[in-house]
Design a protein around this motif. Structure first.
Motif, short mmCIF file in Angstrom:
data_model
loop_
_atom_site.label_atom_id
_atom_site.label_comp_id
_atom_site.label_asym_id
_atom_site.label_seq_id
_atom_site.Cartn_x
_atom_site.Cartn_y
_atom_site.Cartn_z
N TYR A 101 1.37 -9.17 -13.54
CA TYR A 101 1.84 -7.85 -13.76
C TYR A 101 0.71 -6.78 -14.36
O TYR A 101 -0.48 -7.17 -14.66
CB TYR A 101 2.87 -7.86 -15.06
N ALA A 102 0.98 -5.83 -14.23
CA ALA A 102 0.19 -4.40 -14.64
C ALA A 102 1.34 -3.64 -15.77
O ALA A 102 2.10 -3.27 -15.47
CB ALA A 102 -0.28 -3.42 -13.71
N GLU A 132 -2.17 -5.52 -8.01
CA GLU A 132 -1.99 -5.17 -9.42
C GLU A 132 -2.90 -3.98 -9.91
O GLU A 132 -2.53 -3.30 -10.59
CB GLU A 132 -2.20 -6.50 -10.41
N GLY A 178 4.01 -9.27 -7.69
CA GLY A 178 3.64 -8.32 -8.73
C GLY A 178 4.95 -7.49 -9.63
O GLY A 178 5.80 -7.49 -8.85
N TYR A 196 -3.38 -6.09 -17.78
CA TYR A 196 -2.95 -7.02 -16.66
C TYR A 196 -2.98 -8.36 -17.22
O TYR A 196 -3.34 -8.80 -18.22
CB TYR A 196 -4.21 -6.99 -15.71
#
Length: 306
Positions: A118-119, A89, A2, A105
């Protein structure tokens, strides 16, 4: 695994103190450290399990089953790790939303080297402490809950999930370490040129750690992780060599002494093996490698100044 990103507006009245971008060298470094960290984190959570329960997960028993059994196990591990990634995430996103950001996201592959989820927040900036919360909350929450689940279930699958989450948090920890070089007065926001990454904004006096000290810490981490990786490669090669040219059984060091390093015993039925690693010696050698790296870095800096 992440990565928390921010694309918020920068504070125009503050100086850009540091810019972070996910470059190709950084992507390669994260990939290598995450791969090594997977083994290291599994060892750490195994040690925590021993501390909390008084029993050890060692020795590790590897059993070769039917193709169907192996496929089911692989599928279970894949699904479990996937669930951990999603939860990781979502925790990033929940923290961003807590500070008023809108979260997106997604997944990607950095420079065809590092796959990641990813966030990402649009139109937000954060204080240092807020960003530290965003970065470290998934590691803290999943590790705490997962360790409790490990103690209750005694399941190797939970151990794998814990190790995968921790190893996948390398990027988050990397960025958190960067932010901890500054006081809580700085803010984190997008870079002035709008490119991917983030900038640290504030007064030059906000830096609390001298560059020399930060370099020494980085050298120790690189040296210890690199040494740990080298030990893993050597031990794995020794096992493969023993399987190819010997009996497959291998003992390095005295199992009853502190200098015990590895024991690999094949099962008599030929359908599995028992592996035990001397964790104290591995960590001692890794720390020694870190100290050697620090000495080398300080020596190079002294020669440059001379």
């Amino acid at each position: 695994m992440g990565r928390a990103e921010t694309n918020g507006a920068s504070a125009d009245d503050q100086r850009l103190l540091e810019a972070f971008r996910l470059t190709r060298p950084v992507a390669v470094q994260w990939t290598v450290v995450s791969a090594i960290g997977l083994v290291l984190c599994a060892s750490f959570f195994g040690a925590m399990y021993t501390l909390l329960t008084g029993t050890s997960l060692h020795p590790i028993t590897v059993t070769v089953g039917t193709p169907l059994e192996m496929a089911v196990t692989l599928a279970a591990v894949t699904v479990l790790v996937g669930v951990v990634v999603v939860v990781h995430e979502l925790i990033h996103g929940a923290c961003m939303a807590r500070y008023g950001a809108r979260t997106e996201y997604g997944v990607g592959v950095a420079y065809f080297v590092l796959p990641y989820a990813y966030a990402r927040s649009e139109g937000a900036s954060y204080t240092r402490n807020q960003m530290l919360t965003v970065l470290l909350a998934p590691l803290a929450a999943i590790s705490t809950i997962g360790l409790l689940a490990l103690v209750i279930t005694d399941s190797s699958l939970v151990l794998v999930a814990l190790a995968a989450n921790a190893a996948g948090s390398i990027g988050d920890c990397w960025m958190a370490a960067l932010l901890l070089q500054y006081t809580s007065s700085v803010r984190v926001a997008k870079l002035p040129d709008g490119r991917a990454g983030f900038g640290v904004y504030g007064s030059p006096a906000a830096r609390t750690i001298r560059p020399e000290s930060a370099s020494a810490v980085a050298a120790f981490l690189y040296g210890s992780v690199g040494t740990f990786g080298a030990i893993v490669v050597v031990l794995f090669s020794a096992v493969l060599g023993s399987l190819a040219f010997g009996t497959g059984n291998l003992v390095i060091g005295d199992p009853d002494r502190l200098w015990f390093l590895l024991r690999h015993d094949l099962h008599r039925d030929g359908f599995g093996a028992t592996v035990e690693v001397g964790i104290p010696l591995v960590f001692a050698l890794s720390s020694l490698g870190g100290l050697v790296a620090v000495a080398g870095a300080l020596g190079r800096r002294w020669l440059e100044r001379s």
